[in-house]
Scaffold this motif. Sequence first.
Motif, PDB file in Angstrom:
ATOM      1  N   ARG A  73       0.843  -1.204   0.000  1.00  0.00           N
ATOM      2  CA  ARG A  73       0.000   0.000   0.000  1.00  0.00           C
ATOM      3  C   ARG A  73       0.872   1.246   0.000  1.00  0.00           C
ATOM      4  N   ALA A  74       0.306   2.327  -0.572  1.00  0.00           N
ATOM      5  CA  ALA A  74       1.030   3.603  -0.613  1.00  0.00           C
ATOM      6  C   ALA A  74       1.059   4.242   0.766  1.00  0.00           C
ATOM      7  N   ALA A  75       2.165   4.908   1.078  1.00  0.00           N
ATOM      8  CA  ALA A  75       2.188   5.760   2.274  1.00  0.00           C
ATOM      9  C   ALA A  75       1.486   7.066   1.913  1.00  0.00           C
ATOM     10  N   SER A  76       0.969   7.755   2.912  1.00  0.00           N
ATOM     11  CA  SER A  76       0.279   9.022   2.635  1.00  0.00           C
ATOM     12  C   SER A  76       1.264  10.051   2.068  1.00  0.00           C
ATOM     13  N   THR A  77       0.791  10.800   1.084  1.00  0.00           N
ATOM     14  CA  THR A  77       1.595  11.908   0.532  1.00  0.00           C
ATOM     15  C   THR A  77       1.010  13.252   0.982  1.00  0.00           C
ATOM     16  N   ASP A  78       0.146  13.185   1.993  1.00  0.00           N
ATOM     17  CA  ASP A  78      -0.525  14.387   2.480  1.00  0.00           C
ATOM     18  C   ASP A  78       0.392  15.126   3.468  1.00  0.00           C
ATOM     19  N   ASN A  79       1.422  15.736   2.947  1.00  0.00           N
ATOM     20  CA  ASN A  79       2.392  16.496   3.753  1.00  0.00           C
ATOM     21  C   ASN A  79       2.977  17.576   2.842  1.00  0.00           C
ATOM     22  N   PRO A  80       3.698  18.552   3.411  1.00  0.00           N
ATOM     23  CA  PRO A  80       4.153  19.688   2.582  1.00  0.00           C
ATOM     24  C   PRO A  80       5.011  19.278   1.377  1.00  0.00           C
ATOM     25  N   PHE A  81       5.679  18.124   1.443  1.00  0.00           N
ATOM     26  CA  PHE A  81       6.521  17.689   0.325  1.00  0.00           C
ATOM     27  C   PHE A  81       5.738  16.893  -0.721  1.00  0.00           C
ATOM     28  N   GLY A  82       4.597  16.361  -0.321  1.00  0.00           N
ATOM     29  CA  GLY A  82       3.837  15.508  -1.243  1.00  0.00           C
ATOM     30  C   GLY A  82       4.516  14.171  -1.472  1.00  0.00           C
ATOM     31  N   VAL A  83       5.194  13.645  -0.438  1.00  0.00           N
ATOM     32  CA  VAL A  83       5.916  12.376  -0.592  1.00  0.00           C
ATOM     33  C   VAL A  83       5.559  11.409   0.530  1.00  0.00           C
ATOM     34  N   ALA A 109       2.859  12.595  -4.841  1.00  0.00           N
ATOM     35  CA  ALA A 109       1.688  13.271  -5.401  1.00  0.00           C
ATOM     36  C   ALA A 109       2.159  14.122  -6.587  1.00  0.00           C
ATOM     37  N   PRO A 110       1.255  14.517  -7.491  1.00  0.00           N
ATOM     38  CA  PRO A 110       1.694  15.416  -8.569  1.00  0.00           C
ATOM     39  C   PRO A 110       2.382  16.643  -7.976  1.00  0.00           C
ATOM     40  N   GLY A 111       3.551  16.976  -8.486  1.00  0.00           N
ATOM     41  CA  GLY A 111       4.310  18.118  -7.959  1.00  0.00           C
ATOM     42  C   GLY A 111       5.067  17.813  -6.677  1.00  0.00           C
ATOM     43  N   GLY A 112       4.936  16.593  -6.161  1.00  0.00           N
ATOM     44  CA  GLY A 112       5.607  16.230  -4.903  1.00  0.00           C
ATOM     45  C   GLY A 112       7.082  15.931  -5.126  1.00  0.00           C
ATOM     46  N   VAL A 113       7.858  16.082  -4.055  1.00  0.00           N
ATOM     47  CA  VAL A 113       9.299  15.809  -4.156  1.00  0.00           C
ATOM     48  C   VAL A 113       9.756  14.964  -2.963  1.00  0.00           C
ATOM     49  N   ASN A 114      10.604  13.994  -3.235  1.00  0.00           N
ATOM     50  CA  ASN A 114      11.358  13.331  -2.171  1.00  0.00           C
ATOM     51  C   ASN A 114      12.605  14.195  -2.047  1.00  0.00           C
ATOM     52  N   PRO A 115      12.679  15.017  -0.986  1.00  0.00           N
ATOM     53  CA  PRO A 115      13.656  16.109  -1.003  1.00  0.00           C
ATOM     54  C   PRO A 115      15.103  15.630  -0.960  1.00  0.00           C
ATOM     55  N   LEU A 116      16.000  16.530  -1.334  1.00  0.00           N
ATOM     56  CA  LEU A 116      17.427  16.213  -1.450  1.00  0.00           C
ATOM     57  C   LEU A 116      17.955  15.496  -0.217  1.00  0.00           C
ATOM     58  N   HIS A 117      18.546  14.340  -0.452  1.00  0.00           N
ATOM     59  CA  HIS A 117      19.084  13.534   0.639  1.00  0.00           C
ATOM     60  C   HIS A 117      20.189  12.646   0.088  1.00  0.00           C
ATOM     61  N   SER A 118      20.901  11.977   0.984  1.00  0.00           N
ATOM     62  CA  SER A 118      21.940  11.039   0.533  1.00  0.00           C
ATOM     63  C   SER A 118      21.938   9.818   1.443  1.00  0.00           C
ATOM     64  N   HIS A 119      22.545   8.735   0.925  1.00  0.00           N
ATOM     65  CA  HIS A 119      22.658   7.491   1.697  1.00  0.00           C
ATOM     66  C   HIS A 119      24.138   7.191   1.892  1.00  0.00           C
ATOM     67  N   PRO A 120      24.635   7.347   3.132  1.00  0.00           N
ATOM     68  CA  PRO A 120      26.081   7.191   3.344  1.00  0.00           C
ATOM     69  C   PRO A 120      26.600   5.780   3.100  1.00  0.00           C
ATOM     70  N   ARG A 121      25.714   4.766   3.155  1.00  0.00           N
ATOM     71  CA  ARG A 121      26.219   3.390   3.084  1.00  0.00           C
ATOM     72  C   ARG A 121      25.777   2.636   1.845  1.00  0.00           C
ATOM     73  N   SER A 122      25.188   3.328   0.837  1.00  0.00           N
ATOM     74  CA  SER A 122      24.638   2.544  -0.274  1.00  0.00           C
ATOM     75  C   SER A 122      24.425   3.354  -1.543  1.00  0.00           C
ATOM     76  N   ALA A 123      24.585   2.681  -2.674  1.00  0.00           N
ATOM     77  CA  ALA A 123      24.050   3.202  -3.931  1.00  0.00           C
ATOM     78  C   ALA A 123      22.543   2.936  -3.940  1.00  0.00           C
TER      79      ALA A 123
END
Length: 226
Positions: A73-83, A109-123
């Motif tokens: 199931r999808a997680a809610s995207t009802d937040n300021p980022f839409g993610v 969501a349309p226009g939503g972003v998974n904001p800039l982030h990085s993963h120190p231990r993985s591609a």
Amino acid sequence: MSRPQPSVSLLIILLSAAALAATCRADPDPVEDFCVAAPGAGASNASMAFPFLPCKPASTVVPDDFFFAGHARAASTDNPFGVGVTPGNVDAFPGLNTLGISINRVDLAPGGVNPLHSHPRSAELVHVEAGEMLVGFVSTDGKFYSKVVREGESFVIPRGMLHFQYNAGTAAARAMTVFNSQLPGVVIAAQSLFGADPEIPDAVLAKSFQVDGDTIKLLKSKFRNG
Ligand code: GLV
Ligand code: MN
């Protein structure tokens, strides 16, 4: 007839390649078929987190230990980022312990972003299952690599690079993101800089970003709780 002997330089190249492959792996190799993490052995228990979590007794392992329904199931995207990101790392899915892999579900969501982030231990391999996403990362020399990735297509983020996914379409979008680590870790750029606890002094941030203190206060008001 005697076989040709490999030259010394070829041997050195092969040994170097093997050493490189060994050192570039994200997680260590397993030493048993599996090691399902014992109940309560989550990585948040810092004393148990490296390199793997302790195993539950093999005699108690059942098929459900290798099964994860958290991405159905999808997680809610009802937040300021839409993610909505649903992690599928070893904390959520104990059967992954020692296997060196994990998987997230990302809903936008349309226009939503998974904001800039990085993963120190993985591609990270981003595989878009629905909709279309602008996916991008910035390399250590400041070059920005991005693509619009559509249903059935994939894009790879090298380990540690700042990256994002942005829903560039008009409908909801969904991707599965696959990691070569059971616990990739995540550093969310804005949250780390402006929401750190205790806070990074305004003067440090203002100087770092070459802006005034009011701009930093505004940014902190969006990322600090309370
Ligand atoms: C996407 O970037 C994710 O980390 O799941
Ligand atoms: Mn990511």
